[in-house]
Design an enzyme around this catalytic site. Structure first.
Site, PDB file in Angstrom:
ATOM      1  N   CYS A   2      45.558   6.152  26.027  1.00 42.46           N
ATOM      2  CA  CYS A   2      46.581   5.964  25.006  1.00 42.46           C
ATOM      3  C   CYS A   2      47.880   6.664  25.392  1.00 42.46           C
ATOM      4  O   CYS A   2      47.872   7.714  26.020  1.00 42.46           O
ATOM      5  CB  CYS A   2      46.111   6.562  23.684  1.00 42.46           C
ATOM      6  SG  CYS A   2      44.555   5.890  23.128  1.00 42.46           S
ATOM      7  N   ARG A  27      49.884   3.552  31.827  1.00 43.83           N
ATOM      8  CA  ARG A  27      48.719   4.367  31.478  1.00 43.83           C
ATOM      9  C   ARG A  27      47.503   3.503  31.149  1.00 43.83           C
ATOM     10  O   ARG A  27      46.381   4.005  31.159  1.00 43.83           O
ATOM     11  CB  ARG A  27      49.056   5.265  30.276  1.00 43.83           C
ATOM     12  CG  ARG A  27      49.985   6.404  30.621  1.00 43.83           C
ATOM     13  CD  ARG A  27      50.389   7.151  29.388  1.00 43.83           C
ATOM     14  NE  ARG A  27      49.314   7.912  28.802  1.00 43.83           N
ATOM     15  CZ  ARG A  27      49.000   9.167  29.138  1.00 43.83           C
ATOM     16  NH1 ARG A  27      49.700   9.772  30.062  1.00 43.83           N
ATOM     17  NH2 ARG A  27      48.021   9.799  28.551  1.00 43.83           N
ATOM     18  N   TRP A  74      44.260   2.583  24.015  1.00 41.94           N
ATOM     19  CA  TRP A  74      43.161   2.229  24.915  1.00 41.94           C
ATOM     20  C   TRP A  74      41.897   2.490  24.111  1.00 41.94           C
ATOM     21  O   TRP A  74      41.553   3.639  23.853  1.00 41.94           O
ATOM     22  CB  TRP A  74      43.243   3.106  26.163  1.00 41.94           C
ATOM     23  CG  TRP A  74      42.356   2.702  27.289  1.00 41.94           C
ATOM     24  CD1 TRP A  74      42.629   1.816  28.290  1.00 41.94           C
ATOM     25  CD2 TRP A  74      41.045   3.218  27.570  1.00 41.94           C
ATOM     26  NE1 TRP A  74      41.571   1.738  29.159  1.00 41.94           N
ATOM     27  CE2 TRP A  74      40.585   2.582  28.751  1.00 41.94           C
ATOM     28  CE3 TRP A  74      40.204   4.147  26.942  1.00 41.94           C
ATOM     29  CZ2 TRP A  74      39.348   2.844  29.308  1.00 41.94           C
ATOM     30  CZ3 TRP A  74      38.964   4.401  27.502  1.00 41.94           C
ATOM     31  CH2 TRP A  74      38.551   3.746  28.670  1.00 41.94           C
ATOM     32  N   ASN A 100      45.994  10.361  20.777  1.00 42.17           N
ATOM     33  CA  ASN A 100      45.357  10.151  22.079  1.00 42.17           C
ATOM     34  C   ASN A 100      44.209  11.145  22.161  1.00 42.17           C
ATOM     35  O   ASN A 100      44.398  12.319  21.860  1.00 42.17           O
ATOM     36  CB  ASN A 100      46.392  10.407  23.190  1.00 42.17           C
ATOM     37  CG  ASN A 100      45.791  10.378  24.581  1.00 42.17           C
ATOM     38  OD1 ASN A 100      44.683   9.890  24.786  1.00 42.17           O
ATOM     39  ND2 ASN A 100      46.523  10.905  25.549  1.00 42.17           N
ATOM     40  N   GLY A 101      43.020  10.674  22.544  1.00 46.08           N
ATOM     41  CA  GLY A 101      41.874  11.576  22.653  1.00 46.08           C
ATOM     42  C   GLY A 101      40.750  11.129  21.738  1.00 46.08           C
ATOM     43  O   GLY A 101      40.732   9.982  21.264  1.00 46.08           O
ATOM     44  N   GLU A 480      37.588   4.926  49.818  1.00 46.00           N
ATOM     45  CA  GLU A 480      38.861   4.710  49.133  1.00 46.00           C
ATOM     46  C   GLU A 480      39.306   3.243  49.273  1.00 46.00           C
ATOM     47  O   GLU A 480      39.799   2.636  48.327  1.00 46.00           O
ATOM     48  CB  GLU A 480      39.914   5.687  49.686  1.00 46.00           C
ATOM     49  CG  GLU A 480      41.312   5.529  49.144  1.00 46.00           C
ATOM     50  CD  GLU A 480      41.437   5.683  47.635  1.00 46.00           C
ATOM     51  OE1 GLU A 480      40.491   6.098  46.956  1.00 46.00           O
ATOM     52  OE2 GLU A 480      42.518   5.335  47.117  1.00 46.00           O
ATOM     53  N   LYS A 484      39.926   0.666  46.121  1.00 47.83           N
ATOM     54  CA  LYS A 484      41.169  -0.084  45.877  1.00 47.83           C
ATOM     55  C   LYS A 484      40.858  -1.556  45.609  1.00 47.83           C
ATOM     56  O   LYS A 484      41.405  -2.165  44.694  1.00 47.83           O
ATOM     57  CB  LYS A 484      42.130   0.002  47.076  1.00 47.83           C
ATOM     58  CG  LYS A 484      42.770   1.332  47.349  1.00 47.83           C
ATOM     59  CD  LYS A 484      43.770   1.795  46.325  1.00 47.83           C
ATOM     60  CE  LYS A 484      43.118   2.517  45.207  1.00 47.83           C
ATOM     61  NZ  LYS A 484      43.180   3.913  45.083  1.00 47.83           N
ATOM     62  N   GLU A 487      39.248  -2.048  42.214  1.00 49.82           N
ATOM     63  CA  GLU A 487      40.146  -1.775  41.094  1.00 49.82           C
ATOM     64  C   GLU A 487      41.097  -2.919  40.799  1.00 49.82           C
ATOM     65  O   GLU A 487      41.340  -3.231  39.641  1.00 49.82           O
ATOM     66  CB  GLU A 487      40.985  -0.518  41.386  1.00 49.82           C
ATOM     67  CG  GLU A 487      40.233   0.770  41.239  1.00 49.82           C
ATOM     68  CD  GLU A 487      41.130   1.988  41.448  1.00 49.82           C
ATOM     69  OE1 GLU A 487      41.730   2.107  42.529  1.00 49.82           O
ATOM     70  OE2 GLU A 487      41.247   2.797  40.527  1.00 49.82           O
ATOM     71  N   HIS A 503      19.502   2.682  56.563  1.00 47.34           N
ATOM     72  CA  HIS A 503      18.605   3.310  55.587  1.00 47.34           C
ATOM     73  C   HIS A 503      18.547   2.524  54.279  1.00 47.34           C
ATOM     74  O   HIS A 503      18.143   3.052  53.257  1.00 47.34           O
ATOM     75  CB  HIS A 503      19.041   4.754  55.341  1.00 47.34           C
ATOM     76  CG  HIS A 503      19.021   5.569  56.594  1.00 47.34           C
ATOM     77  ND1 HIS A 503      17.854   5.971  57.192  1.00 47.34           N
ATOM     78  CD2 HIS A 503      20.024   5.992  57.398  1.00 47.34           C
ATOM     79  CE1 HIS A 503      18.140   6.639  58.299  1.00 47.34           C
ATOM     80  NE2 HIS A 503      19.449   6.662  58.446  1.00 47.34           N
ATOM     81  N   LYS A 601      45.947   4.986  34.024  1.00 45.81           N
ATOM     82  CA  LYS A 601      46.498   5.855  35.070  1.00 45.81           C
ATOM     83  C   LYS A 601      46.008   7.289  34.902  1.00 45.81           C
ATOM     84  O   LYS A 601      45.732   7.980  35.866  1.00 45.81           O
ATOM     85  CB  LYS A 601      48.029   5.806  34.992  1.00 45.81           C
ATOM     86  CG  LYS A 601      48.733   6.610  36.055  1.00 45.81           C
ATOM     87  CD  LYS A 601      48.651   5.901  37.377  1.00 45.81           C
ATOM     88  CE  LYS A 601      49.244   6.686  38.529  1.00 45.81           C
ATOM     89  NZ  LYS A 601      48.731   6.210  39.804  1.00 45.81           N
TER      90      LYS A 601
END
Ligand code: M6R
Length: 606
Positions: A2, A27, A74, A100-101, A480, A484, A487, A503, A601
């Site tokens: 948020c 965000r 969010w 927010n939270g 990484e 990417k 995402e 394995h 973000k």
């Protein structure tokens, strides 16, 4: 997560807040809204969807008043819907709140308020806050009503969890803000010039000052570069005269800071997306990070008995690179932890140095791990990109990676800046210097691979399963690269240290499965990579080879020829083609790389 914006001043609040909310879009969110106060009344406009969609439906700028609050939500408690979108109001409609939270004990408070006759309209945890403030207003000292600040103060004292609030009350020329665990910054706007020749002309009705509040700095950069950062437990009242801070009930002063970021730095500047702009900015951000002073942190590290390096997502991958470098260059062992696992698993005490890596400096999992470590006597080195961020403020040494604002949700340039700084740190602990002559030219050569990566992304446009492999320092690079792709291209991508294939995961390598092999010739293990590549080929895997070794490149269906590079600097170069691959794969599939679905973000809830 948020995003919060608050404004009070001489401009019309709604268009000002609207502009700031757009700057906060990165965000990540699913609904948006604005409330303003005018003529003793509060008006709210909010809905599900992106800000542009909500604006198209409701004209968010068309709200009267010079004080207001705005929000991008969010969803956590309650699906994305108009009723759950913020701002939320109390029963009287005279109070509005954005949050927010998560208020962890909201159910217990909700039952209490329901018994007192409050009517709830949303499924959110947030709504209890606004009704509780309404309730508190009725019960001041003696028979009097409580003041607005008192009512908010009393309410937040009841909450468990992490929150940032901005509250607006009809008929009050102020906003009340509170913070515990979720970020909130206070922005000092431009006063009107007395001559009327300044940025804003003077008029009898709206003369004076202006003040802002927001979840983070980039939201306000087009209005101010002067900030004060709220701490956990702070309550702040902003009005046209300025900001009054109190901490746990007592007045307190918070330092005002001027930030070097500009509004222009947080714009696309001709690029179609922030993501590709930020990938290209690595030509400057990597060399800048390699010049950052790490002296104080290196000294702390030399004196530490145990070193823990912690982060989440991309920042965790930077931690893995560091662990490897520290062992190879300085012969020191570091434990690398995903921050959300740290409290339960790590043995921490005095003598432990925690290196906390976070581009935003606000990630809740990292913050809580650091809090835990400090409570057990550990020292903390923070590696962040955001001046004044919570993590930076609470550490023993602080290294800013200096990458400039990163607006794209996926971390690109901040990853390489983190890795650059951590490479310097590992070398400093080892008492060695970094040789970087000609490195900028190599970054340029790798960025010039963009057309090639675009072509490869096109040929893989219908492929949905990918494997990334590497050994040593290339293993976290593989992780990484896979992250990417997941995402922003929304495809399945797995990353393994190449030796792990046999394995288990080798059973998944079948005809046509792309295997992206990261194999710099400088790595001691590149001969073993050749064997791993052959194993995949023998099972029908299609190899994309990233290497500076002709033998390894020969094995690739796709050959990504890299410039030769020393082992310690190799992660900085090898991640770039993988960022480009993810970017173009995303475009091939018609997605927006800057705003990936479900992601935010800055992750400010656990
Ligand atoms: O701000 P932080 O570096 O602490 O963020 C940690 C992760 O949330 C972040 O790296 C995330 O994985 C990004 N989406 C990566 O692109």
């Amino acid at each position: 997560m948020c995003g919060i914006v608050g404004y009070i001043g001489y401009r019309k609040a709604a268009p000002t807040i609207f502009g700031c909310l757009k700057a906060l879009e990165y965000r990540g969110y699913d609904s948006a809204g604005i409330a303003t106060s005018h003529d003793g009344r509060i008006t709210v406009k909010r809905d599900v969807g992106k800000i542009a969609e909500v604006h198209k439906k409701h004209d968010l700028e068309d709200l009267e008043g010079h004080a207001g609050i705005g929000h991008t939500r969010w969803a956590t408690h309650g699906a994305p819907s108009q009723l759950n979108a913020h701002p939320l109001c109390d029963c009287t409609g005279r109070l509005a709140i954005v949050h927010n939270g998560v208020i962890e004990n909201y159910m217990e408070i909700k039952h209490e308020l329901l018994r007192k006759g409050h009517k709830f309209k949303s499924e959110t945890d947030t709504e209890v806050a606004v009704h509780l403030i309404e309730e508190n207003l009725k019960h001041g000292a003696g028979r009097k009503q409580a003041s607005f600040e008192e009512a908010v103060r009393k309410a937040v004292a009841r909450f468990r969890g992490n929150y940032a609030f901005a509250v607006l009350k009809a008929g009050e020329d102020k906003l009340v803000l509170a913070r515990n665990g979720s970020p909130l910054v206070i922005g000092f706007g431009n006063p009107l010039s007395a001559s009327g020749k300044g940025p804003h002309s003077r008029s009898a009705e709206n003369e004076g000052n202006e003040m802002f509040a927001a979840s983070d700095v980039p939201a306000l950069l087009s209005h101010t570069r002067d900030f004060a950062f709220m701490e956990d437990g702070d309550l702040v009242v902003i009005d046209r005269r300025g900001a009054r801070f109190e901490h746990e009930g007592r007045p307190i002063k918070r330092k005002r800071m001027h930030v070097s970021w500009t509004a222009k730095m947080a714009q696309k500047e001709g690029y179609p997306h922030f993501t590709i702009k930020e990938i290209n900015e690595q030509i400057l951000s990597i060399p800048a990070a390699l010049r950052v002073d790490v002296g104080k942190a290196a000294k702390l590290m030399r004196g530490a008995r145990h070193i823990h390096v912690i982060g989440c997502g991309t920042s965790y991958h930077a931690c893995l690179v560091f662990r490897h470098l520290l062992a190879r260059l300085a012969g020191r062992e570091a434990e690398a932890w995903v921050a959300s696992e740290y409290k339960e698993g790590a043995v921490v005490g005095p003598g432990t140095l925690v290196v906390a890596v976070s581009q935003s400096g606000e990630t809740i999992d990292t913050m809580l791990a650091v809090k835990h470590a400090r409570a057990h006597g550990a020292k903390v080195v923070a590696i962040t990109n955001v001046v004044g961020s919570s993590l930076a403020r609470g550490s023993d040494a602080n290294i800013y990676i200096g990458a400039g604002p990163e607006v794209g949700v996926v971390a690109t340039k901040t990853f390489t800046s983190q890795v650059a700084v951590l490479t310097k740190l590992a070398l400093a602990v080892a008492g060695k210097k970094l040789a970087i002559n000609g490195f900028s030219k190599k970054i340029k050569t790798v960025l010039a691979l963009a057309p090639k990566m675009k072509e490869i992304a096109h040929s893989l446009r219908t492929t949905n399963d990918y494997f990334f492999i590497g050994r040593g320092l290339a293993a976290p690079v593989a992780m990484e690269g896979a992250l990417k792709l997941k995402e922003i291209a929304y495809v399945h991508a797995e990353a393994y240290p190449a030796g792990e294939l046999k394995h288990g995961p080798l059973s998944l390598i079948a005809d046509g499965v792309p295997v992206i092999a990261i194999a710099p010739a400088s790595g001691e293990t590149h001969h073993k990579m050749l064997g791993n590549i052959k194993e995949c080929k023998a099972r029908g895997g299609k190899i994309m080879a990233l290497s500076d070794s002709p033998h390894l490149l020969e094995e690739g269906k796709w050959k990504v020829a890299m410039p030769p590079v020393s082992e310690e600097l190799s992660p900085l170069l090898y991640i770039i083609p993988l960022q480009l691959l993810a970017y173009y794969s995303c475009l091939e599939r018609g997605h927006d790389p800057d705003k990936p679905r479900n992601l935010a973000k800055s992750v400010t809830v656990e």
